[in-house]
Design a protein around this motif. Structure first.
Motif, PDB file in Angstrom:
ATOM      1  N   ALA A  16      65.162 -27.411   3.235  1.00 56.77           N
ATOM      2  CA  ALA A  16      65.297 -28.784   2.721  1.00 56.77           C
ATOM      3  C   ALA A  16      63.914 -29.361   2.428  1.00 56.77           C
ATOM      4  O   ALA A  16      62.885 -28.759   2.768  1.00 56.77           O
ATOM      5  CB  ALA A  16      66.018 -29.659   3.755  1.00 56.77           C
ATOM      6  N   GLY A  19      59.761 -28.033   2.289  1.00 57.05           N
ATOM      7  CA  GLY A  19      59.834 -26.564   2.370  1.00 57.05           C
ATOM      8  C   GLY A  19      60.634 -25.977   1.229  1.00 57.05           C
ATOM      9  O   GLY A  19      60.258 -24.956   0.643  1.00 57.05           O
ATOM     10  N   ASP A  37      65.003 -21.143   8.234  1.00 61.87           N
ATOM     11  CA  ASP A  37      65.462 -22.492   8.593  1.00 61.87           C
ATOM     12  C   ASP A  37      66.521 -22.370   9.671  1.00 61.87           C
ATOM     13  O   ASP A  37      67.198 -21.340   9.765  1.00 61.87           O
ATOM     14  CB  ASP A  37      66.034 -23.219   7.368  1.00 61.87           C
ATOM     15  CG  ASP A  37      65.988 -24.730   7.506  1.00 61.87           C
ATOM     16  OD1 ASP A  37      65.125 -25.368   6.880  1.00 61.87           O
ATOM     17  OD2 ASP A  37      66.820 -25.290   8.277  1.00 61.87           O
ATOM     18  N   ARG A  38      66.682 -23.430  10.445  1.00 57.18           N
ATOM     19  CA  ARG A  38      67.721 -23.382  11.484  1.00 57.18           C
ATOM     20  C   ARG A  38      69.098 -23.666  10.892  1.00 57.18           C
ATOM     21  O   ARG A  38      70.109 -23.442  11.545  1.00 57.18           O
ATOM     22  CB  ARG A  38      67.406 -24.393  12.592  1.00 57.18           C
ATOM     23  CG  ARG A  38      67.523 -25.822  12.154  1.00 57.18           C
ATOM     24  CD  ARG A  38      67.208 -26.808  13.240  1.00 57.18           C
ATOM     25  NE  ARG A  38      67.133 -28.153  12.653  1.00 57.18           N
ATOM     26  CZ  ARG A  38      66.721 -29.217  13.276  1.00 57.18           C
ATOM     27  NH1 ARG A  38      66.340 -29.133  14.527  1.00 57.18           N
ATOM     28  NH2 ARG A  38      66.692 -30.383  12.675  1.00 57.18           N
ATOM     29  N   SER A  39      69.127 -24.169   9.662  1.00 63.66           N
ATOM     30  CA  SER A  39      70.394 -24.492   9.023  1.00 63.66           C
ATOM     31  C   SER A  39      70.819 -23.408   8.044  1.00 63.66           C
ATOM     32  O   SER A  39      70.222 -23.242   6.969  1.00 63.66           O
ATOM     33  CB  SER A  39      70.279 -25.838   8.287  1.00 63.66           C
ATOM     34  OG  SER A  39      71.345 -25.974   7.361  1.00 63.66           O
ATOM     35  N   ILE A  92      59.961 -31.971  12.971  1.00 61.68           N
ATOM     36  CA  ILE A  92      60.956 -33.007  13.283  1.00 61.68           C
ATOM     37  C   ILE A  92      60.233 -34.294  13.694  1.00 61.68           C
ATOM     38  O   ILE A  92      59.073 -34.262  14.109  1.00 61.68           O
ATOM     39  CB  ILE A  92      61.934 -32.571  14.404  1.00 61.68           C
ATOM     40  CG1 ILE A  92      61.167 -32.167  15.680  1.00 61.68           C
ATOM     41  CG2 ILE A  92      62.834 -31.451  13.927  1.00 61.68           C
ATOM     42  CD1 ILE A  92      62.072 -31.952  16.891  1.00 61.68           C
ATOM     43  N   THR A 140      51.812 -27.675   7.435  1.00 62.98           N
ATOM     44  CA  THR A 140      52.198 -29.013   7.002  1.00 62.98           C
ATOM     45  C   THR A 140      51.893 -29.993   8.129  1.00 62.98           C
ATOM     46  O   THR A 140      52.659 -30.116   9.087  1.00 62.98           O
ATOM     47  CB  THR A 140      53.684 -29.078   6.596  1.00 62.98           C
ATOM     48  OG1 THR A 140      53.958 -28.028   5.662  1.00 62.98           O
ATOM     49  CG2 THR A 140      53.979 -30.413   5.927  1.00 62.98           C
ATOM     50  N   TYR A 155      55.213 -37.272  17.939  1.00 62.65           N
ATOM     51  CA  TYR A 155      54.940 -36.794  16.578  1.00 62.65           C
ATOM     52  C   TYR A 155      53.441 -36.843  16.295  1.00 62.65           C
ATOM     53  O   TYR A 155      52.859 -35.887  15.772  1.00 62.65           O
ATOM     54  CB  TYR A 155      55.709 -37.655  15.571  1.00 62.65           C
ATOM     55  CG  TYR A 155      55.653 -37.130  14.141  1.00 62.65           C
ATOM     56  CD1 TYR A 155      56.468 -36.067  13.749  1.00 62.65           C
ATOM     57  CD2 TYR A 155      54.806 -37.703  13.192  1.00 62.65           C
ATOM     58  CE1 TYR A 155      56.437 -35.585  12.435  1.00 62.65           C
ATOM     59  CE2 TYR A 155      54.769 -37.227  11.889  1.00 62.65           C
ATOM     60  CZ  TYR A 155      55.587 -36.169  11.515  1.00 62.65           C
ATOM     61  OH  TYR A 155      55.544 -35.696  10.214  1.00 62.65           O
ATOM     62  N   VAL A 188      57.201 -38.986   2.200  1.00 57.60           N
ATOM     63  CA  VAL A 188      57.935 -38.159   1.245  1.00 57.60           C
ATOM     64  C   VAL A 188      59.423 -38.409   1.437  1.00 57.60           C
ATOM     65  O   VAL A 188      59.910 -38.437   2.570  1.00 57.60           O
ATOM     66  CB  VAL A 188      57.626 -36.660   1.474  1.00 57.60           C
ATOM     67  CG1 VAL A 188      58.224 -35.814   0.357  1.00 57.60           C
ATOM     68  CG2 VAL A 188      56.126 -36.428   1.576  1.00 57.60           C
TER      69      VAL A 188
HETATM   70  N1  NAD Z   1      58.887 -36.495   4.791  1.00 61.26           N
HETATM   71  C1  NAD Z   1      57.723 -37.038   5.069  1.00 61.26           C
HETATM   72  O1  NAD Z   1      57.477 -38.236   4.787  1.00 61.26           O
HETATM   73  C2  NAD Z   1      56.632 -36.219   5.731  1.00 61.26           C
HETATM   74  C3  NAD Z   1      55.355 -36.768   5.845  1.00 61.26           C
HETATM   75  C4  NAD Z   1      54.353 -36.042   6.466  1.00 61.26           C
HETATM   76  C5  NAD Z   1      54.617 -34.784   6.963  1.00 61.26           C
HETATM   77  N2  NAD Z   1      55.862 -34.263   6.841  1.00 61.26           N
HETATM   78  C6  NAD Z   1      56.082 -32.939   7.415  1.00 61.26           C
HETATM   79  O2  NAD Z   1      56.620 -32.085   6.435  1.00 61.26           O
HETATM   80  C7  NAD Z   1      57.381 -31.055   7.057  1.00 61.26           C
HETATM   81  C8  NAD Z   1      58.704 -30.932   6.344  1.00 61.26           C
HETATM   82  O3  NAD Z   1      59.398 -32.162   6.491  1.00 61.26           O
HETATM   83  P1  NAD Z   1      60.490 -32.681   5.446  1.00 61.26           P
HETATM   84  O4  NAD Z   1      60.181 -34.105   5.178  1.00 61.26           O
HETATM   85  O5  NAD Z   1      60.652 -31.742   4.340  1.00 61.26           O
HETATM   86  O6  NAD Z   1      61.763 -32.663   6.419  1.00 61.26           O
HETATM   87  P2  NAD Z   1      63.276 -32.236   6.205  1.00 61.26           P
HETATM   88  O7  NAD Z   1      63.977 -32.704   7.426  1.00 61.26           O
HETATM   89  O8  NAD Z   1      63.777 -32.644   4.874  1.00 61.26           O
HETATM   90  O9  NAD Z   1      63.178 -30.630   6.212  1.00 61.26           O
HETATM   91  C9  NAD Z   1      62.762 -29.946   7.367  1.00 61.26           C
HETATM   92  C10 NAD Z   1      63.506 -28.616   7.454  1.00 61.26           C
HETATM   93  O10 NAD Z   1      63.051 -27.977   8.663  1.00 61.26           O
HETATM   94  C11 NAD Z   1      64.174 -27.432   9.316  1.00 61.26           C
HETATM   95  N3  NAD Z   1      63.906 -27.362  10.750  1.00 61.26           N
HETATM   96  C12 NAD Z   1      63.737 -28.396  11.624  1.00 61.26           C
HETATM   97  N4  NAD Z   1      63.582 -27.936  12.864  1.00 61.26           N
HETATM   98  C13 NAD Z   1      63.645 -26.583  12.796  1.00 61.26           C
HETATM   99  C14 NAD Z   1      63.588 -25.539  13.741  1.00 61.26           C
HETATM  100  N5  NAD Z   1      63.452 -25.799  15.033  1.00 61.26           N
HETATM  101  N6  NAD Z   1      63.666 -24.253  13.312  1.00 61.26           N
HETATM  102  C15 NAD Z   1      63.855 -23.977  12.008  1.00 61.26           C
HETATM  103  N7  NAD Z   1      63.949 -24.924  11.058  1.00 61.26           N
HETATM  104  C16 NAD Z   1      63.848 -26.205  11.442  1.00 61.26           C
HETATM  105  C17 NAD Z   1      65.328 -28.380   9.015  1.00 61.26           C
HETATM  106  O11 NAD Z   1      66.585 -27.741   9.163  1.00 61.26           O
HETATM  107  C18 NAD Z   1      65.019 -28.776   7.567  1.00 61.26           C
HETATM  108  O12 NAD Z   1      65.663 -27.904   6.640  1.00 61.26           O
HETATM  109  C19 NAD Z   1      57.473 -31.448   8.534  1.00 61.26           C
HETATM  110  O13 NAD Z   1      56.536 -30.697   9.278  1.00 61.26           O
HETATM  111  C20 NAD Z   1      57.106 -32.912   8.541  1.00 61.26           C
HETATM  112  O14 NAD Z   1      56.554 -33.324   9.768  1.00 61.26           O
HETATM  113  C21 NAD Z   1      56.882 -34.945   6.231  1.00 61.26           C
END
Ligand code: NAD
Length: 251
Positions: A16, A19, A37-39, A92, A140, A155, A188
């Motif tokens: 998702a 990624g 991914d875990r999903s 997360i 990331t 976090y 994001v």
């Molecule tokens: N979205 C934002 O605003 C933002 C900002 C800064 C950093 N980030 C970082 O970007 C990265 C991706 O986040 P995103 O926004 O795409 O989130 P998202 O929730 O859309 O996607 C994260 C994915 O990681 C998977 N995941 C979570 N825990 C897991 C585990 N234990 N094992 C395997 N898979 C797992 C989930 O199933 C999901 O598909 C993260 O590290 C997040 O901290 C996001």
């Protein structure tokens, strides 16, 4: 165009958000991608949407499971050959919880996914990369890697730690052909916060951040940064943090 032809990339949290966009960008650049991914459902959608299915394989696994770390690397190796690029992307949120509301379970969960898992995966991938004299890590991180109010305490600490891991790996192994860099996305639009709405105290912190926030990025605004860091174009970058936040943190 950035070229990853012949490269094998392992991307966690690939089902998702950021990624998922990274997978599309890496495959388009010619890489073969092993997506974790875990999903299982998310991975199924990923497989259905990829332009070049033969360039993608997936594994449903939880990055916090130590046995899964070995399985990821073995799976990628068996399907595509030695892993050239590891993207520690799964992460997360912590509901923006301040320290006085944070229990050990929250702390352990967030640190486990965001910091311990990348440490373990990096440690497990290193020996083969060192033997081959080359390897790339793209982590990331977040603007919470260098600011104190962009997440709750778990976090924030996890993302500060991931930046520390990035720099320590770059400093230790750079001379032996390893590059380890990080991206700090700002805000994001993904499902990251879907299962983790801010706590009441967290909302107060979040409102301050929202007051100056530029329009949110999409995952595909961040993926090109990962692609660049993974590629030879970034050959002179090591231990670097690229902030991709539309200037949010320079306001
Ligand atoms: N979205 C934002 O605003 C933002 C900002 C800064 C950093 N980030 C970082 O970007 C990265 C991706 O986040 P995103 O926004 O795409 O989130 P998202 O929730 O859309 O996607 C994260 C994915 O990681 C998977 N995941 C979570 N825990 C897991 C585990 N234990 N094992 C395997 N898979 C797992 C989930 O199933 C999901 O598909 C993260 O590290 C997040 O901290 C996001």
């Amino acid at each position: 165009m950035t070229d990853l032809n012949g490269q094998v990339a392992l991307i966690t949290g690939a089902g998702a958000g950021i990624g998922c966009a990274m997978v599309a960008a890496f495959v388009a650049a010619g890489a073969r991608v092993f997506a974790v991914d875990r999903s299982g459902e998310a991975l199924e959608a990923l497989r259905a949407g990829v332009a070049t299915p033969e360039a993608l394989d997936t594994l449903e696994a939880d990055v916090t499971d130590p046995a899964a770390i070995a399985a990821m690397l073995a799976g990628a190796q068996a399907r595509f050959g030695p892993v050239d690029i590891v993207c520690n992307n799964a992460g997360i949120l912590d509901r923006m919880m301040p320290l006085d509301e944070t229990d050990d379970a929250m702390w352990g969960r967030v640190l486990g996914v965001n910091l311990t898992a990348p440490m373990r995966l990096t440690r497990a991938a290193l020996p083969d990369m060192l033997a081959r004299g080359r390897g790339v890590f793209v982590n990331t991180c977040s603007i919470a890697s260098f600011q104190g109010g962009r997440g709750g305490v778990s976090y924030t600490v996890s993302k500060h730690g991931l930046l520390g891991l990035t720099r320590a790996v770059a400093a230790t192994y750079g001379a032996r052909g390893i590059r380890c860099n990080a991206i700090a996305p700002g805000s994001v639009k993904t499902d990251l916060a879907a299962g983790a709405p801010p706590s009441d105290a967290g909302w107060e912190l979040r409102k301050k951040g929202l007051a100056t926030r530029p329009p949110q990025a999409g995952g595909d605004d961040i993926a090109p940064v990962a692609l660049f860091l993974a590629s030879e174009d970034a050959r002179y970058l090591n231990g670097a943090l690229i902030v991709a936040d539309a200037g949010w943190t320079v306001y």
